[in-house]
Design a protein around this motif. Sequence first.
Motif, short mmCIF file in Angstrom:
data_model
loop_
_atom_site.label_atom_id
_atom_site.label_comp_id
_atom_site.label_asym_id
_atom_site.label_seq_id
_atom_site.Cartn_x
_atom_site.Cartn_y
_atom_site.Cartn_z
N THR A 244 29.11 57.38 -74.70
CA THR A 244 27.65 57.25 -74.69
C THR A 244 27.28 55.78 -74.70
O THR A 244 27.93 54.97 -75.37
CB THR A 244 27.03 57.92 -75.93
OG1 THR A 244 27.40 59.31 -75.95
CG2 THR A 244 25.51 57.81 -75.93
N VAL A 285 21.93 52.99 -65.36
CA VAL A 285 22.28 54.39 -65.57
C VAL A 285 23.29 54.86 -64.52
O VAL A 285 24.25 55.56 -64.85
CB VAL A 285 21.01 55.27 -65.54
CG1 VAL A 285 21.37 56.76 -65.56
CG2 VAL A 285 20.11 54.93 -66.73
N LYS A 289 27.02 56.24 -65.43
CA LYS A 289 27.48 57.57 -65.02
C LYS A 289 28.77 57.49 -64.22
O LYS A 289 29.62 58.39 -64.27
CB LYS A 289 26.37 58.29 -64.26
CG LYS A 289 25.21 58.70 -65.15
CD LYS A 289 24.18 59.53 -64.42
CE LYS A 289 23.04 59.94 -65.36
NZ LYS A 289 23.49 60.81 -66.47
N LYS A 290 28.95 56.39 -63.48
CA LYS A 290 30.19 56.19 -62.75
C LYS A 290 31.39 56.14 -63.69
O LYS A 290 32.50 56.55 -63.34
CB LYS A 290 30.11 54.89 -61.93
CG LYS A 290 31.31 54.63 -61.05
CD LYS A 290 31.11 53.41 -60.17
CE LYS A 290 31.18 52.12 -60.96
NZ LYS A 290 31.17 50.92 -60.07
N LYS A 294 27.37 59.16 -71.07
CA LYS A 294 26.04 59.68 -71.31
C LYS A 294 25.11 58.50 -71.56
O LYS A 294 25.48 57.53 -72.23
CB LYS A 294 26.06 60.60 -72.53
CG LYS A 294 24.73 61.17 -72.94
CD LYS A 294 24.89 62.04 -74.19
CE LYS A 294 23.56 62.58 -74.67
NZ LYS A 294 23.71 63.42 -75.90
N THR A 295 23.89 58.54 -71.03
CA THR A 295 22.96 57.42 -71.16
C THR A 295 21.71 57.83 -71.93
O THR A 295 21.07 58.83 -71.62
CB THR A 295 22.53 56.88 -69.78
OG1 THR A 295 22.00 57.96 -68.99
CG2 THR A 295 23.71 56.26 -69.05
N ASP A 331 20.11 60.74 -69.61
CA ASP A 331 20.37 61.95 -70.37
C ASP A 331 19.40 62.15 -71.52
O ASP A 331 19.45 63.17 -72.21
CB ASP A 331 21.80 61.93 -70.90
CG ASP A 331 22.83 61.95 -69.78
OD1 ASP A 331 22.96 63.00 -69.13
OD2 ASP A 331 23.47 60.91 -69.54
#
Length: 379
Positions: A244, A285, A289-290, A294-295, A331
Amino acid sequence: MGKWVTIWGNATSVAEYRPEAYAKNITLRYLATAAFGGNKLRLHFSNFCGNEPVTIEKVTVAIADDRRIDKGSLSRVTFAGANGVTIGAGEELFSDEIYFSLQAKQTVAVSIYLKDYTLMRSGVVVTGPLSKGFFSVGDATEATPLPLDYTRTLSTYYFLTGIDLFTDDKNRCVICYGDSITSQSWPDYLALKFMQDGDTAVVRRAASGTRVLREYGCITYASYGLCGKRRFEREISTVSGADTVIIQQGINDIIHPVGEEINPFRPMSDLPTAEQLEDGIKRYVAVAKKYGLKTLLGTLLPIYGWRTYAPFREELKNEFNRRIRANSYADGYIDFEERLRSDVNPYAFGEGFDSGDHLHPSESAYAAMAEIAYGGIKG
């Protein structure tokens, strides 16, 4: 089974230019408290913001209690089998992994000896209840305690940017990314909360003055650090075991521009629109995600009373926060502003939450930020 997890870390930024920017024959000692235990360590060093090579003569690790270390736990850190290493300008590297037993809530001291003249340019200022460093004159890598007459406390973290621990598969870390608000106390308070759970470390990737979209090219503001496109991916990609990232940044993009007639380095053309600022966050973001992270996005805090405060800045900040609250690309979000603002004047900090400069929170406010961040992650 097991895996590497970063249990402590800071951003690499540009230390302030000063005539006395070179150091010689000093030991840096930094303390890090583990959220969970493990049996092997490796260290991450960075000279990313330096323009000269840096030679580290010697590094040790040991279980610590403030200025004292446990001599029985003292271990030498090596680099491809050697005691020292030279880090080229703009480069980063990891030490060899070493066997080192560390228990949950124990503190490890990393001591770094710089023998010859060293340009102290890759460094970041960090404060908080878990953030403590020292420097001593001479080789104090094995000293317990550090020599009182030849030691001072230090809040700038030079060269050491991460500590990785080989630990159980269930353990993980959370990254806190941002500017001076995040380089101050709330990530430490968040780390203290997670220590109650025993499975989550908090890694800070924050540097004062940094902006999402711009950076300064002058030595006056060089220490305000790198822009997002030069920071974000490099900083999150070198964290092991993260799942995260909390992103709380953008206020400096709003408050810095004042016009060239006031400050030649801060033109109003640097002021973004809310859409441009959000586009920068969207790029963060996408990168996160790459890497499978979780953002969570943090809203920007009150600025009423800050020295460059103006209604147009308030409107820009509020529009950006509206976009954060309505976003569908991350997220989730953590509403730091809602938690810290006044019920009487929603543009200002609530009672007891202003540090006094009307931009940075107080210690009680940082503790409150940690509370809602913890809930946002756990929820």
